[in-house]
Design a protein around this motif. Sequence first.
Motif, PDB file in Angstrom:
ATOM      1  N   LEU A  28       0.814  -1.207   0.000  1.00 44.60           N
ATOM      2  CA  LEU A  28       0.000   0.000   0.000  1.00 44.60           C
ATOM      3  C   LEU A  28       0.850   1.260   0.000  1.00 44.60           C
ATOM      4  CD1 LEU A  28      -3.052   0.665   0.222  1.00 44.60           C
ATOM      5  CD2 LEU A  28      -2.652   1.023   2.630  1.00 44.60           C
ATOM      6  N   ASP A  29       0.473   2.196  -0.868  1.00 44.34           N
ATOM      7  CA  ASP A  29       1.164   3.482  -0.876  1.00 44.34           C
ATOM      8  C   ASP A  29       0.204   4.662  -0.735  1.00 44.34           C
ATOM      9  OD1 ASP A  29      -0.018   3.398  -3.369  1.00 44.34           O
ATOM     10  OD2 ASP A  29       1.832   3.569  -4.495  1.00 44.34           O
ATOM     11  N   ALA A  30      -1.103   4.395  -0.658  1.00 41.19           N
ATOM     12  CA  ALA A  30      -2.095   5.456  -0.468  1.00 41.19           C
ATOM     13  C   ALA A  30      -3.375   4.858   0.120  1.00 41.19           C
ATOM     14  CB  ALA A  30      -2.393   6.135  -1.798  1.00 41.19           C
ATOM     15  N   PHE A  31      -4.142   5.700   0.781  1.00 43.24           N
ATOM     16  CA  PHE A  31      -5.422   5.285   1.365  1.00 43.24           C
ATOM     17  C   PHE A  31      -6.550   5.967   0.603  1.00 43.24           C
ATOM     18  CE2 PHE A  31      -2.422   5.285   4.965  1.00 43.24           C
ATOM     19  CZ  PHE A  31      -2.499   3.959   5.305  1.00 43.24           C
ATOM     20  N   PRO A  32      -7.715   5.385   0.536  1.00 42.21           N
ATOM     21  CA  PRO A  32      -8.037   4.009   0.875  1.00 42.21           C
ATOM     22  C   PRO A  32      -7.623   3.053  -0.233  1.00 42.21           C
ATOM     23  CG  PRO A  32     -10.001   5.120   0.088  1.00 42.21           C
ATOM     24  CD  PRO A  32      -8.890   6.132   0.095  1.00 42.21           C
ATOM     25  N   PHE A  33      -7.587   1.796   0.105  1.00 43.75           N
ATOM     26  CA  PHE A  33      -7.205   0.723  -0.802  1.00 43.75           C
ATOM     27  C   PHE A  33      -8.362  -0.263  -0.791  1.00 43.75           C
ATOM     28  CE2 PHE A  33      -5.191  -3.467  -1.289  1.00 43.75           C
ATOM     29  CZ  PHE A  33      -4.506  -3.292  -2.484  1.00 43.75           C
ATOM     30  N   ASN A  34      -8.986  -0.485  -1.937  1.00 42.58           N
ATOM     31  CA  ASN A  34     -10.222  -1.269  -2.004  1.00 42.58           C
ATOM     32  C   ASN A  34     -10.091  -2.425  -2.982  1.00 42.58           C
ATOM     33  OD1 ASN A  34     -11.565   0.831  -0.436  1.00 42.58           O
ATOM     34  ND2 ASN A  34     -11.508   2.026  -2.321  1.00 42.58           N
ATOM     35  N   LEU A  35     -10.426  -3.619  -2.514  1.00 38.11           N
ATOM     36  CA  LEU A  35     -10.383  -4.808  -3.370  1.00 38.11           C
ATOM     37  C   LEU A  35     -11.686  -5.578  -3.294  1.00 38.11           C
ATOM     38  CD1 LEU A  35      -6.919  -6.379  -2.434  1.00 38.11           C
ATOM     39  CD2 LEU A  35      -7.462  -5.066  -4.491  1.00 38.11           C
ATOM     40  N   LYS A  36     -11.984  -6.252  -4.386  1.00 42.63           N
ATOM     41  CA  LYS A  36     -13.041  -7.263  -4.409  1.00 42.63           C
ATOM     42  C   LYS A  36     -12.321  -8.597  -4.454  1.00 42.63           C
ATOM     43  CE  LYS A  36     -16.747  -9.033  -7.333  1.00 42.63           C
ATOM     44  NZ  LYS A  36     -17.394  -8.867  -8.661  1.00 42.63           N
ATOM     45  N   ILE A  37     -12.599  -9.441  -3.451  1.00 41.35           N
ATOM     46  CA  ILE A  37     -11.937 -10.738  -3.323  1.00 41.35           C
ATOM     47  C   ILE A  37     -12.993 -11.822  -3.439  1.00 41.35           C
ATOM     48  CG2 ILE A  37     -10.640 -12.238  -1.747  1.00 41.35           C
ATOM     49  CD1 ILE A  37      -9.482  -9.636  -0.508  1.00 41.35           C
ATOM     50  N   ASN A  38     -12.656 -12.872  -4.185  1.00 40.19           N
ATOM     51  CA  ASN A  38     -13.552 -14.014  -4.328  1.00 40.19           C
ATOM     52  C   ASN A  38     -12.750 -15.288  -4.117  1.00 40.19           C
ATOM     53  OD1 ASN A  38     -15.710 -15.661  -4.845  1.00 40.19           O
ATOM     54  ND2 ASN A  38     -15.844 -15.182  -7.019  1.00 40.19           N
ATOM     55  N   ASN A  39     -13.146 -16.068  -3.136  1.00 40.84           N
ATOM     56  CA  ASN A  39     -12.481 -17.343  -2.831  1.00 40.84           C
ATOM     57  C   ASN A  39     -10.971 -17.174  -2.702  1.00 40.84           C
ATOM     58  OD1 ASN A  39     -12.521 -20.044  -2.178  1.00 40.84           O
ATOM     59  ND2 ASN A  39     -12.280 -20.704  -4.287  1.00 40.84           N
TER      60      ASN A  39
END
Length: 165
Positions: free
Chosen positions: A132-143
Motif C-alpha cells: 500500500l502506498d495510499a489510502f483508501p485501498f479497495n479490493l473485491k476478493i472471491n475465494n
Amino acid sequence: MKKIILIISLLLLFVVSCGASKVFSVDVEGKGEIPNFELKDLNGKKTESKKIFQNGKKTLFIIAAEWCPHCKQEMPEVQKFYDANKDKVNVVVVYSNAQSNLGKVQRYVKDNGYTFPIYYDEEGYITSGFGLDAFPFNLKINNNKIEEKLELPIDLESLTAAFAK
C-alpha cells in the motif's frame, strides 16, 4: 549439555518461524491469491484471513486510515453497503497504524457508529503485505483471490454494481 543446546535450538527455530509467518506479499496487480494472515479486531480478537476470504462469499476488503479524507467520505457508503448486503458479502475494513493509534481508531469508529467488521493493523504487516502506498485501498476478493481493485471513489451504487458481477 546436548539437551540444553537442542532445547535452545528448537526454541530459536520456533521464535524465528513465528516472526516470519507475519511477513507476506500479495500480487495485487496480477490479481494473485492472498496468503493467510492474521486480522486483529479493535478488541484484540484474532481471526485468520482464510476463514473470511474462503467462506463462500465475495469480500469487500478495504485498508483505510481514520484521518484520511477519502476514507472518511467512503466509510458511510461502506456502512450502507454492509447494511444492505451483510448476508451475501463479507466486508473487511482494516485501519492502518500509519500516523495513528488504536485509541484514535476506536474513537473514530464509535463516534461514527460503524458496525461493519473492523480490524487494526497494529504492526503494519497488512499494509506492507499489500504494498500500500495510499489510502483508501479497495479490493473485491472471491475465494481468496483478487477479482478487481475498486477505483475511487466508491459509493453504494458502485459497490452494488461491482458485487453484482
